[in-house]
Design an enzyme around this catalytic site. Sequence first.
Site, PDB file in Angstrom:
ATOM      1  N   ASP A 135      26.476  12.900 -17.177  1.00 18.56           N
ATOM      2  CA  ASP A 135      26.374  12.315 -15.842  1.00 18.56           C
ATOM      3  C   ASP A 135      26.068  10.842 -16.022  1.00 18.56           C
ATOM      4  OD1 ASP A 135      25.848  11.509 -13.255  1.00 18.56           O
ATOM      5  OD2 ASP A 135      24.899  13.406 -12.700  1.00 18.56           O
ATOM      6  N   ARG A 137      26.178   8.508 -13.712  1.00 18.23           N
ATOM      7  CA  ARG A 137      25.968   7.822 -12.448  1.00 18.23           C
ATOM      8  C   ARG A 137      24.643   7.064 -12.435  1.00 18.23           C
ATOM      9  NH1 ARG A 137      27.276  12.735  -8.474  1.00 18.23           N
ATOM     10  NH2 ARG A 137      26.012  13.764 -10.046  1.00 18.23           N
TER      11      ARG A 137
END
Length: 207
Positions: A135, A137
Site C-alpha cells: 500500500d 498511499r
Amino acid sequence: MTTPTASASANIRTRVRIPLRFSDGFSTVADAVTFHGLADQAEHVAMVFGDPGPTPLVRMHSECLTGDVFGSARCDCGPQLREAVERMSVAGGVLLYLRQEGRGIGLYNKLDAYALQDHGLDTYEANSALGLPEDGRDYTAAAQMLRALNIDTIDLLSNNPDKGHQLSNLGITVRGHVPTGVFTTPTNLSYLRAKVEHTGHTIALAG
Ligand SMILES: [Zn+2]
C-alpha cells in the site's frame, strides 16, 4: 505512533459546481475544488456536497479507473464511490478523490498485479512479487486539502483503520468512523477477504 506532522499549507485554486448524474439515474450536485500547493503535485480534487458543517463526513477515495469508470467487478471501488456520493448528498460531506491508482502503484502496475492474481497470488502478495509496496498511499495531500477547506475535525467514512491513523498523524482529528457498505461479487470476494485478513479492514464477509 509518530507525532503529528505539520505539512505545508495548500490553498484553494478553483471551486466550480458540477451536476452529477449516475448511470442508475441517481443525480445530485457537488462543488469540485482544486488546490495549489499539494505536497505530491498530483491533481487531487475535493467534491463538496451540501453544507458539510463543522465536522463533516469525509471519504478519501483513491482513484480506480477500472472500478470507478468501467464498473470492474474485481474490486468494490465503484459501488463504494457511488454509496459515498449518495450519503453525502443527503447529509453533506466532502469526498476527496485522490489520484493514487492501485493503492499508489499506478494503473499499469495494478493491471500487472491483476495478471499475477490470476495465477493465485492475493492483492498484497502480487504487489510484493512485483517489488512494489503493498500500500503506497500517502494522505499528506488529503490533510492539506481538508485544512484548505477549513476542516480539522471529521467523521471518516471508511472500513480501513489505517486511513484514520494516518490522518490523525497528519493533525486531523477523526471524531468518528462511519463504516461503508459491503459490495461483494463472485469476482471480488477474494480481494475483499485479503483486505480483511491482511490489513484489518472492518468488513463482515460471509463464510
Ligand atoms: Zn478498484
